[in-house]
Write an enzyme that holds these catalytic residues in place. Sequence first.
Site, PDB file in Angstrom:
ATOM      1  N   TRP A 209      58.350  76.441 106.903  1.00  0.00           N
ATOM      2  CA  TRP A 209      58.682  76.946 105.572  1.00  0.00           C
ATOM      3  C   TRP A 209      58.921  75.794 104.617  1.00  0.00           C
ATOM      4  O   TRP A 209      59.053  74.636 105.020  1.00  0.00           O
ATOM      5  CB  TRP A 209      59.838  77.936 105.603  1.00  0.00           C
ATOM      6  CG  TRP A 209      61.173  77.445 106.155  1.00  0.00           C
ATOM      7  CD1 TRP A 209      61.402  76.415 107.032  1.00  0.00           C
ATOM      8  CD2 TRP A 209      62.448  78.009 105.877  1.00  0.00           C
ATOM      9  NE1 TRP A 209      62.725  76.308 107.316  1.00  0.00           N
ATOM     10  CE2 TRP A 209      63.406  77.276 106.632  1.00  0.00           C
ATOM     11  CE3 TRP A 209      62.892  79.060 105.091  1.00  0.00           C
ATOM     12  CZ2 TRP A 209      64.771  77.562 106.590  1.00  0.00           C
ATOM     13  CZ3 TRP A 209      64.253  79.345 105.054  1.00  0.00           C
ATOM     14  CH2 TRP A 209      65.174  78.602 105.801  1.00  0.00           C
ATOM     15  N   ASN A 210      58.928  76.129 103.321  1.00  0.00           N
ATOM     16  CA  ASN A 210      59.031  75.127 102.261  1.00  0.00           C
ATOM     17  C   ASN A 210      59.990  75.595 101.175  1.00  0.00           C
ATOM     18  O   ASN A 210      60.167  76.802 100.953  1.00  0.00           O
ATOM     19  CB  ASN A 210      57.671  74.910 101.575  1.00  0.00           C
ATOM     20  CG  ASN A 210      56.590  74.470 102.528  1.00  0.00           C
ATOM     21  OD1 ASN A 210      56.554  73.339 102.975  1.00  0.00           O
ATOM     22  ND2 ASN A 210      55.682  75.399 102.841  1.00  0.00           N
TER      23      ASN A 210
ATOM     24  N   HIS B 224      56.280  78.617  83.723  1.00  0.00           N
ATOM     25  CA  HIS B 224      55.014  78.769  83.008  1.00  0.00           C
ATOM     26  C   HIS B 224      53.952  77.813  83.564  1.00  0.00           C
ATOM     27  O   HIS B 224      53.249  77.130  82.820  1.00  0.00           O
ATOM     28  CB  HIS B 224      55.231  78.562  81.504  1.00  0.00           C
ATOM     29  CG  HIS B 224      56.228  79.530  80.938  1.00  0.00           C
ATOM     30  ND1 HIS B 224      55.864  80.748  80.415  1.00  0.00           N
ATOM     31  CD2 HIS B 224      57.571  79.469  80.865  1.00  0.00           C
ATOM     32  CE1 HIS B 224      56.944  81.398  80.032  1.00  0.00           C
ATOM     33  NE2 HIS B 224      58.000  80.642  80.294  1.00  0.00           N
TER      34      HIS B 224
ATOM     35  N   HIS C 117      50.554  82.963  84.920  1.00  0.00           N
ATOM     36  CA  HIS C 117      51.947  83.342  84.723  1.00  0.00           C
ATOM     37  C   HIS C 117      52.112  84.377  83.614  1.00  0.00           C
ATOM     38  O   HIS C 117      51.201  84.648  82.842  1.00  0.00           O
ATOM     39  CB  HIS C 117      52.822  82.116  84.450  1.00  0.00           C
ATOM     40  CG  HIS C 117      52.515  81.385  83.177  1.00  0.00           C
ATOM     41  ND1 HIS C 117      51.608  80.352  83.105  1.00  0.00           N
ATOM     42  CD2 HIS C 117      53.000  81.533  81.917  1.00  0.00           C
ATOM     43  CE1 HIS C 117      51.556  79.893  81.869  1.00  0.00           C
ATOM     44  NE2 HIS C 117      52.381  80.598  81.121  1.00  0.00           N
TER      45      HIS C 117
ATOM     46  N   ASP D 185      54.450  85.716  80.391  1.00  0.00           N
ATOM     47  CA  ASP D 185      55.386  85.342  79.328  1.00  0.00           C
ATOM     48  C   ASP D 185      56.199  86.564  78.918  1.00  0.00           C
ATOM     49  O   ASP D 185      55.637  87.586  78.507  1.00  0.00           O
ATOM     50  CB  ASP D 185      54.647  84.847  78.082  1.00  0.00           C
ATOM     51  CG  ASP D 185      53.970  83.507  78.261  1.00  0.00           C
ATOM     52  OD1 ASP D 185      54.237  82.822  79.261  1.00  0.00           O
ATOM     53  OD2 ASP D 185      53.159  83.142  77.387  1.00  0.00           O
TER      54      ASP D 185
ATOM     55  N   HIS E 246      60.870  84.185  75.864  1.00  0.00           N
ATOM     56  CA  HIS E 246      60.256  82.848  75.928  1.00  0.00           C
ATOM     57  C   HIS E 246      60.160  82.188  74.558  1.00  0.00           C
ATOM     58  O   HIS E 246      60.173  80.961  74.468  1.00  0.00           O
ATOM     59  CB  HIS E 246      58.866  82.989  76.554  1.00  0.00           C
ATOM     60  CG  HIS E 246      58.046  81.743  76.604  1.00  0.00           C
ATOM     61  ND1 HIS E 246      58.552  80.529  77.010  1.00  0.00           N
ATOM     62  CD2 HIS E 246      56.735  81.525  76.311  1.00  0.00           C
ATOM     63  CE1 HIS E 246      57.593  79.621  76.976  1.00  0.00           C
ATOM     64  NE2 HIS E 246      56.485  80.192  76.536  1.00  0.00           N
TER      65      HIS E 246
ATOM     66  N   HIS F  55      52.098  83.391  70.649  1.00  0.00           N
ATOM     67  CA  HIS F  55      53.468  83.402  71.149  1.00  0.00           C
ATOM     68  C   HIS F  55      54.410  84.012  70.109  1.00  0.00           C
ATOM     69  O   HIS F  55      55.236  84.875  70.428  1.00  0.00           O
ATOM     70  CB  HIS F  55      53.929  81.984  71.477  1.00  0.00           C
ATOM     71  CG  HIS F  55      53.383  81.427  72.749  1.00  0.00           C
ATOM     72  ND1 HIS F  55      52.126  80.865  72.840  1.00  0.00           N
ATOM     73  CD2 HIS F  55      53.932  81.342  73.991  1.00  0.00           C
ATOM     74  CE1 HIS F  55      51.929  80.447  74.076  1.00  0.00           C
ATOM     75  NE2 HIS F  55      53.000  80.732  74.803  1.00  0.00           N
TER      76      HIS F  55
END
Length: 257
Positions: A61-62, A69, A73, A75, A79, A207
Amino acid sequence: MSLLASLTAALSDGSIEVVDLTAPLSEATPILQLPEPFANTRPFALREISRYDDRGPGWYWNDIETGEHVGTHFDAPVHWATGREGEDVSEVAPRRLVAPAVVLDFAAEAAADPDFLLEIDHVREWEKNHGPLPEGGWLLYRTGWDARSAESEAFLNADETGPHSPGISSECARWLAEETPILGLGVETVGTDAGAAHGFDPPFPCHSFFLGAGKYGLTQLQNLASLPARGAVLLASPLPIVGGSGSPARMLALVER
């Protein structure tokens, strides 16, 4: 047969195809580069915890390190300054994460001009040919930019004047956000705005207008060429990060074949 049973049967026999619209997420994933003095997000990274060794003999595992973002992804309204009183990503209603989608294909125009901008007249002409934009659905804007995503320099496409990638004009962004029934915008580029949008009025209008209107953005999508102009259903799956402005997401589309 129930609706859900019909759906699972169609998925099983292939009459409904699941198309993955998500870019692979790795340390090579291109990320937005803002000029000084603005702060930038961290690239994606894996930090190994154990891998079948003395740190954990039976498991691998990590930890992950990434920004909200990075890569494909979602938004959320909070944001952007215009949406600062709006939803964070954990507050987005699940019913809004499954919605119809249309694809506006302007890949030929973007290939001829990397600074190509979608205008209101382009959308109205598309509606004449394909019908109205979907109530409570997504506008997915195909530019062919996903073909560049494996190479950061080509994807960001910056020179001494700044980045050059296709997007949407300020007037069109305002109109789409405020006067059409869509719930959000999805693009193939590093962000929902054009590369040159820092110089628009207002800066970064997609945006500003979409998130200010309580709508959403999806970025770094792939495989939009596999979707019809209309008729697909989009499934968005951002992490419900409390207080989060966005999240890496797995984006899937259901398409009748």
